[in-house]
Design a protein around this motif. Structure first.
Motif, mmCIF file in Angstrom:
data_model
loop_
_atom_site.group_PDB
_atom_site.id
_atom_site.type_symbol
_atom_site.label_atom_id
_atom_site.label_comp_id
_atom_site.label_asym_id
_atom_site.label_seq_id
_atom_site.Cartn_x
_atom_site.Cartn_y
_atom_site.Cartn_z
ATOM 1 N N THR A 19 -31.050 -79.722 -18.019
ATOM 2 C CA THR A 19 -30.854 -81.113 -18.069
ATOM 3 C C THR A 19 -30.274 -81.942 -16.894
ATOM 4 O OG1 THR A 19 -29.227 -80.720 -20.088
ATOM 5 C CG2 THR A 19 -31.424 -81.113 -20.596
ATOM 6 N N ALA A 20 -30.211 -83.536 -17.514
ATOM 7 C CA ALA A 20 -29.931 -84.185 -16.339
ATOM 8 C C ALA A 20 -28.532 -84.241 -16.854
ATOM 9 C CB ALA A 20 -29.867 -86.007 -17.056
ATOM 10 N N ALA A 21 -27.474 -83.870 -18.467
ATOM 11 C CA ALA A 21 -26.214 -83.701 -18.731
ATOM 12 C C ALA A 21 -25.863 -82.359 -17.900
ATOM 13 C CB ALA A 21 -26.051 -83.280 -19.799
ATOM 14 N N GLN A 22 -26.251 -80.881 -16.860
ATOM 15 C CA GLN A 22 -26.139 -80.151 -16.865
ATOM 16 C C GLN A 22 -26.213 -80.270 -15.230
ATOM 17 O OE1 GLN A 22 -29.041 -77.713 -19.024
ATOM 18 N NE2 GLN A 22 -27.254 -76.296 -18.824
ATOM 19 N N VAL A 23 -27.444 -81.143 -14.598
ATOM 20 C CA VAL A 23 -27.610 -81.103 -12.874
ATOM 21 C C VAL A 23 -27.514 -82.577 -12.280
ATOM 22 C CG1 VAL A 23 -28.642 -78.864 -13.257
ATOM 23 C CG2 VAL A 23 -29.998 -81.061 -13.309
ATOM 24 N N GLY A 24 -26.712 -83.003 -13.415
ATOM 25 C CA GLY A 24 -27.191 -84.487 -12.487
ATOM 26 C C GLY A 24 -28.666 -85.197 -12.955
ATOM 27 N N GLY A 25 -28.848 -86.797 -12.501
ATOM 28 C CA GLY A 25 -29.529 -87.217 -12.057
ATOM 29 C C GLY A 25 -30.280 -86.992 -10.955
ATOM 30 N N LYS A 26 -29.689 -86.837 -9.897
ATOM 31 C CA LYS A 26 -29.947 -87.305 -8.521
ATOM 32 C C LYS A 26 -31.108 -85.682 -8.644
ATOM 33 C CE LYS A 26 -27.853 -88.710 -4.895
ATOM 34 N NZ LYS A 26 -26.583 -88.575 -5.874
ATOM 35 N N GLY A 27 -30.314 -84.279 -8.945
ATOM 36 C CA GLY A 27 -30.188 -83.055 -9.056
ATOM 37 C C GLY A 27 -31.391 -82.666 -9.938
ATOM 38 N N TYR A 28 -31.465 -83.802 -11.137
ATOM 39 C CA TYR A 28 -32.948 -83.637 -11.872
ATOM 40 C C TYR A 28 -33.942 -84.328 -11.488
ATOM 41 C CZ TYR A 28 -36.115 -83.447 -15.897
ATOM 42 O OH TYR A 28 -36.944 -83.088 -17.057
ATOM 43 N N ASN A 29 -34.213 -85.453 -10.809
ATOM 44 C CA ASN A 29 -34.671 -86.044 -10.179
ATOM 45 C C ASN A 29 -35.893 -85.188 -8.719
ATOM 46 O OD1 ASN A 29 -35.302 -87.957 -12.039
ATOM 47 N ND2 ASN A 29 -33.624 -89.308 -10.417
ATOM 48 N N LEU A 30 -34.852 -84.275 -7.808
ATOM 49 C CA LEU A 30 -35.173 -83.215 -7.352
ATOM 50 C C LEU A 30 -36.316 -82.622 -7.436
ATOM 51 C CD1 LEU A 30 -32.005 -83.497 -4.949
ATOM 52 C CD2 LEU A 30 -34.427 -84.191 -3.976
ATOM 53 N N ALA A 31 -35.915 -82.028 -9.011
ATOM 54 C CA ALA A 31 -36.238 -80.904 -9.173
ATOM 55 C C ALA A 31 -37.250 -81.263 -9.893
ATOM 56 C CB ALA A 31 -36.019 -80.539 -11.083
ATOM 57 N N ARG A 32 -37.759 -82.000 -10.124
ATOM 58 C CA ARG A 32 -38.875 -82.926 -10.906
ATOM 59 C C ARG A 32 -40.004 -83.152 -9.974
ATOM 60 N NH1 ARG A 32 -38.888 -88.138 -13.409
ATOM 61 N NH2 ARG A 32 -40.156 -87.781 -14.349
ATOM 62 N N LEU A 33 -39.442 -83.747 -8.521
ATOM 63 C CA LEU A 33 -40.065 -84.269 -7.134
ATOM 64 C C LEU A 33 -40.759 -82.664 -6.990
ATOM 65 C CD1 LEU A 33 -37.985 -86.556 -5.158
ATOM 66 C CD2 LEU A 33 -40.137 -86.954 -6.319
ATOM 67 N N HIS A 34 -39.718 -81.330 -6.595
ATOM 68 C CA HIS A 34 -40.404 -80.415 -5.949
ATOM 69 C C HIS A 34 -41.337 -78.981 -7.021
ATOM 70 C CE1 HIS A 34 -39.650 -76.024 -4.602
ATOM 71 N NE2 HIS A 34 -40.011 -75.841 -6.006
ATOM 72 N N ARG A 35 -41.399 -79.788 -8.519
ATOM 73 C CA ARG A 35 -42.473 -79.247 -9.352
ATOM 74 C C ARG A 35 -43.752 -80.088 -9.356
ATOM 75 N NH1 ARG A 35 -42.867 -77.387 -14.780
ATOM 76 N NH2 ARG A 35 -44.822 -78.284 -16.164
ATOM 77 N N TYR A 36 -43.338 -80.910 -8.392
ATOM 78 C CA TYR A 36 -45.145 -82.293 -8.531
ATOM 79 C C TYR A 36 -45.857 -81.494 -6.962
ATOM 80 C CZ TYR A 36 -43.967 -83.743 -13.206
ATOM 81 O OH TYR A 36 -43.782 -83.680 -14.698
ATOM 82 N N GLY A 37 -44.808 -80.844 -6.224
ATOM 83 C CA GLY A 37 -45.156 -80.996 -5.193
ATOM 84 C C GLY A 37 -44.901 -81.792 -3.898
ATOM 85 N N PHE A 38 -43.213 -82.146 -3.994
ATOM 86 C CA PHE A 38 -43.334 -83.272 -2.780
ATOM 87 C C PHE A 38 -42.625 -82.234 -1.776
ATOM 88 C CE2 PHE A 38 -44.278 -85.986 -6.154
ATOM 89 C CZ PHE A 38 -44.730 -87.365 -5.283
ATOM 90 N N GLN A 39 -42.616 -82.932 -0.410
ATOM 91 C CA GLN A 39 -41.793 -81.684 -0.052
ATOM 92 C C GLN A 39 -40.479 -82.645 0.529
ATOM 93 O OE1 GLN A 39 -42.376 -80.031 2.929
ATOM 94 N NE2 GLN A 39 -44.653 -79.811 2.614
ATOM 95 N N ILE A 40 -39.294 -81.466 -0.242
ATOM 96 C CA ILE A 40 -37.902 -82.063 -0.680
ATOM 97 C C ILE A 40 -37.236 -80.366 -0.024
ATOM 98 C CG2 ILE A 40 -38.292 -82.696 -3.028
ATOM 99 C CD1 ILE A 40 -36.820 -80.297 -4.042
ATOM 100 N N PRO A 41 -35.758 -80.648 0.515
ATOM 101 C CA PRO A 41 -35.183 -79.522 1.290
ATOM 102 C C PRO A 41 -35.060 -78.339 -0.056
ATOM 103 C CG PRO A 41 -33.967 -81.437 2.129
ATOM 104 C CD PRO A 41 -35.148 -82.194 1.077
ATOM 105 N N ALA A 42 -34.501 -77.233 1.576
ATOM 106 C CA ALA A 42 -34.330 -75.693 0.116
ATOM 107 C C ALA A 42 -32.780 -75.851 -0.193
ATOM 108 C CB ALA A 42 -34.652 -74.590 0.988
ATOM 109 N N GLY A 43 -32.866 -75.909 -1.526
ATOM 110 C CA GLY A 43 -31.511 -76.385 -2.212
ATOM 111 C C GLY A 43 -31.408 -75.538 -3.416
ATOM 112 N N GLY A 44 -30.790 -76.419 -4.118
ATOM 113 C CA GLY A 44 -30.535 -76.644 -5.222
ATOM 114 C C GLY A 44 -29.848 -77.600 -5.789
#
Length: 890
Positions: A19-44
């Motif tokens: 949840t955003a409460a666990q990973v924050g807004g930036k982290g959650y949005n990056l996770a969604r981008l990764h899920r939908y096939g956007f090129q984002i840097p490796a990480g977590g």
């Protein structure tokens, strides 16, 4: 991982399921981008639990609680600043729990980031949300190497929550200190040749049809920090391949580069006079920005994206909603709330729209909404946000429309509401006669200019219609399968351009019936007080053989009569196990019915039920609905000569007028307005038919694209293409994206569409507050609405929520429906009267009911809930009343 099995560091897949409460807004949005096939840097993401454990293990909670009661205006007090400095120092000197460090080290090694430079970025739990962006408030650290330095940067992110600017921001946003915990994004540093930010709108003007990009060489820190004057590119997002409207080449005297050790530095760029991105890359980045808007913002919430370009591809570094986006509009009503209504959109687009349909509609509808104002010579401000989605359904800016018609031509808001339908709120306008004084003279002149342009466009309508028909027929004959991807993009652009260009003419032709109908009603009202519209409805009954929507019904009735005389057709329709899909196998080609039905499809096969949504098949593809209506007529014949009934109704009205007015000038004037109103209605219905003609071509090309995407393993089935956004399709066809993640995005959209379809749509939204206007009580004996087709008739109420339920409607029933687009009209001839929840004098259902001579009352709020199926009704189209005479016993 702690004692409960909770992980401290989550990769992108794991972060999406958090949840955003666990990973924050930036982290959650990056996770969604990764899920939908956007090129984002490796990480977590290092979770917010680590931050809370860090505060607890270093006994910092008591120090932090001291500042909980501090108000925003006190933060810069020296004593408070000293306290905040001490908190930051204690955080910097604190120890991250060893178990967290061990897990982080293990995860970075598994991601092959242990020896690579990374970016360490704060991702606070309320950050990058729709209400609070925290832009520039918390710290990020770039080019960080080695675990020890990463830990130091993590503590730097924690400490940045306790700067004066961070505390002030939380207070101003109404957030408590406990509500904002720090998760931390750790991801590979992109070796960027250029970087910057991109907005799916223009944040300065609020225009939703623009893309704004800032760019500089090197890392993006110089742009987001405001340290340099970057390049600025402005694009038009209404074009399939976003069009560059303007470029401002910034001075770019410095750029951000990685230091040889850790961190970054501003250095002289040496290439400051060059354009950072060439034009083709600007267009590619524009498409990427729109993809982010569609994926994260669902085509509703505009996005602010940070990006980097490594010389080969664009990488998304973060994305967040644009907050506090201004609402461009008429300055005279800037202090009034914005009213959004689904009035006549609910008539033609009542359902949750498919993604690709709204892509097209949101481009065409703004041009249509302002068309009548521009035809009056009225200066419409640029960038008005005319349409929007709310929970999947379309709404238009009623405030802007009401003011535009008032200020341009003196039409009061109530009069605008009568024609668009629905019980709408009204904006406040100045008291007095809008046609008096100098402003009033200008408005009268605009009325005349508007009428002139209506006549001008009516005069060229046949030429316009012919051009679109011929173009559409030529597109339908193309071999889409033999085209390459760039040819498909060009064809899609050509089709889209054609009907977007037709949009304003369609709207003007669609409105061309309003002025003569209004003038006819006024003329009649002068001699028949209070009966103007009722008599006008009677005069317009059955007067046209060119009313295309009415012709659907007439032709189907004739086909039913042909089927009755055709042995093979009659046998097919009367079969106990009727199969609409088997008619070409069951009825011979030489059959008279078959010949006439194929001719019907040739003329009207491009139409369909709820034809405004591309996801719905056209009658030529699936004629089952038509065949079911023919079968219903055979099983339950109405045995009514509608044309005779119409002629009798019209004749009775004419005699009444003739007896009172004789051969006076007033009667001649009425005859003129009858002729104009009839022509306007014909033009409106034909324009609608022509508008959806290219939709058939669009469906053919989209189905071919869907087939290609299935063949490539990008989609599960070809019809999934309707749940794709156009920027996504174009990005794949252009070769910028391989479609990774699109299948998942489509499945998520389909699920959300089903969920939204279960919700009862709100009638209006005032600012952002939804309001229902359906106040009718079920126990009421008399329901009031708008009488749009003259006469009175009684029958059993038959509640039909979708044309697919057409078999429930028996001859002599009263058709009760939420709304009716042209696809419903084949049912009208079986109905004794029509009642609709929405609609106005010029809605398609109203025009067709008048033509058929069927009493009709529209704009009856809550009627689908108020009535029971089978209860007896009397519908008075003259008075606009629905009388509940007897309820069927259950």
């Amino acid at each position: 991982m702690n004692e409960t099995g909770e992980k401290y560091f989550l990769n992108w897949d794991e972060a999406f399921n958090a949840t955003a409460a666990q990973v924050g807004g930036k982290g959650y949005n990056l996770a969604r981008l990764h899920r939908y096939g956007f090129q984002i840097p490796a990480g977590g993401v290092l979770t917010s639990r680590v931050y809370r454990d860090f505060l607890e293990s270093n006994r910092l909670s008591d120090h932090i609680n001291v500042v909980a009661s501090i108000k925003a205006e006190s933060v810069l007090d020296p004593a408070i600043e000293k306290t905040l400095t001490e908190i930051r120092e204690k955080i910097s000197n604190g120890q991250v729990p060893e178990i967290c460090i061990q897990e982080l080290s293990k995860q970075l090694t598994s991601l092959k980031l242990a020896d690579k430079p990374v970016a360490v970025r704060s991702s606070a739990t309320a950050e990058d949300s729709a209400t609070a962006s925290f832009a520039g408030v918390h710290e990020s650290f770039l080019n960080i190497k080695g675990l020890e330095n990463i830990i130091k940067a993590i503590k730097g992110c924690y400490a940045s929550l306790w700067t004066p600017r961070a505390v002030v921001y939380r207070r101003k946003m109404g957030l408590t200190d406990d509500e904002v915990a720090a998760a931390v994004v750790i991801m590979e540093l992109v070796p960027a040749l250029s970087s910057g930010v991109a907005f799916s709108c223009d944040p300065r003007t609020g225009r939703r049809d623009r893309i704004a990009i800032n760019a500089n060489f090197g890392l993006g820190e110089s742009v987001v920090s405001g340290a340099v004057e970057p390049d600025e590119y402005l694009l038009d997002s209404r074009i399939l391949l976003p069009k560059i409207l303007g470029k401002k080449i910034g001075s770019k005297k410095q750029c951000t580069r990685s230091r040889s050790g850790n961190g970054t530095e501003l250095v002289s760029s040496g290439v400051n006079k060059l354009q950072v991105l060439d034009d083709s890359r600007i267009t590619e980045l524009g498409l990427l920005t729109l993809r982010v808007y569609e994926a994260l913002g669902s085509g509703i919430v505009h996005q602010d994206m940070e990006w980097a370009f490594d010389g080969n591809k664009f990488v998304v570094l973060q994305a967040r909603p644009v907050t506090n986006l201004r609402e461009p509009g008429f300055p005279e009503i800037a202090d009034q709330p914005v009213i959004w209504s689904n009035a006549n959109l609910k008539d033609v687009m009542p359902h949750v729209q498919s993604t690709i349909t709204w892509n097209l509609a949101s481009c065409m509808l703004p041009r249509m909404m302002s068309a009548n104002l521009k035809a009056a010579g009225y200066p419409v401000p640029s960038g008005i946000n005319w349409v929007r989605l709310y929970k999947g359904r379309g709404y238009f800016n009623l405030s802007a429309l009401q003011w535009g018609f008032y200020d341009s031509m003196g039409f009061l808001p109530g009069k605008t509401n009568e024609f668009i339908g629905g019980h709408q709120p009204e904006i406040n306008v100045p008291a007095g006669n809008p046609l008096s004084g100098l402003k009033g003279m200008k408005r009268v002149l605009r009325q005349l200019y508007y009428l002139f342009n209506i006549l001008r466009i009516q005069g060229s309508a046949e030429k316009i219609f012919k051009d679109i028909r011929e173009k559409s027929d030529s597109w339908n004959q193309l071999n889409f399968g033999g085209m390459n991807e760039h040819e498909l993009i060009s064809l899609l652009s050509e089709i889209r351009k054609k009907y977007v260009e037709f949009g304003p003419s369609y709207m003007i032709l669609g409105s061309s019936a309003s002025a003569p109908l209004e003038m006819l009603a006024r003329a009649l009202d002068a001699d028949f007080p209070g009966r103007g519209y009722s008599l006008a409805n009677g005069l317009l009954a059955g007067t046209s053989d060119k009313m295309t929507s009415a012709q659907h019904g007439y032709r189907l009735m004739e086909l039913a009569q042909t089927a009755q005389r055709d042995k093979d057709a009659r046998s097919y329709f009367m079969a106990e196990h009727f199969d609409p899909g088997a008619f070409r196998n069951e009825i011979p080609e030489g059959s008279k019915f078959r010949i006439e039905f194929e001719e019907f499809l040739k003329d009207f096969g491009h139409r369909g039920v709820y034809e405004s949504d591309l996801i719905n098949p056209r009658w030529r593809e699936n004629p089952g609905y038509l065949l079911e209506n023919i079968r219903a007529e055979l099983l339950y014949p109405a045995n009514v000569d509608h044309r005779k009934a119409q002629a009798e109704k019209r004749k009775a009205t004419e005699i009444e007028i003739e007896e009172k007015l004789k051969w006076s000038f007033q009667r001649i004037k009425i005859s003129i307005w009858v002729k104009q109103a009839r022509k306007g209605a014909e033009m409106r219905e034909m324009a609608r038919s022509v508008l959806v003609k290219p939709y058939e071509s669009s469906r053919l090309i989209l189905q071919d694209i869907g087939r290609r995407l299935v063949d490539k393993g990008i989609l599960n089935e070809k019809t999934d293409v309707y749940h794709c956004a156009l920027p996504e399709i174009i990005d794949i066809l252009a070769g910028h994206w391989d479609g990774t993640g699109l299948r998942i995005l489509v499945e998520d959209r389909k699920r959300i569409r089903e969920e939204l379809s279960e919700l009862e749509p709100t009638d209006v939204i005032i600012d952002e507050a939804p309001q229902s206007l359906a106040q009718q009580q079920a126990q009421g004996k008399v329901l009031s609405g708008l009488g749009v087709a003259a006469g009175s008739a009684s029958g059993s109420a038959r509640l039909i929520r979708h044309p697919g339920e057409n078999g429930k409607l028996l001859a002599g029933d009263v058709l009760v429906a939420p709304s009716t687009d042209p696809g419903w009209t084949p049912m009208f001839l079986r109905a004794k009267a029509v009642v609709m929840e929405v609609g106005g004098y010029l809605s398609h259902g109203a025009i067709v009911a008048r033509e058929y001579g069927i009493p009709a009352v529209v704009n009856v709020p809550g009627v689908m809930k108020a009535l029971k199926d089978g209860e007896q009704l009397t519908v008075d189209g003259d008075k606009g009343k629905v009388y509940r005479t007897k309820q069927e016993e259950t």
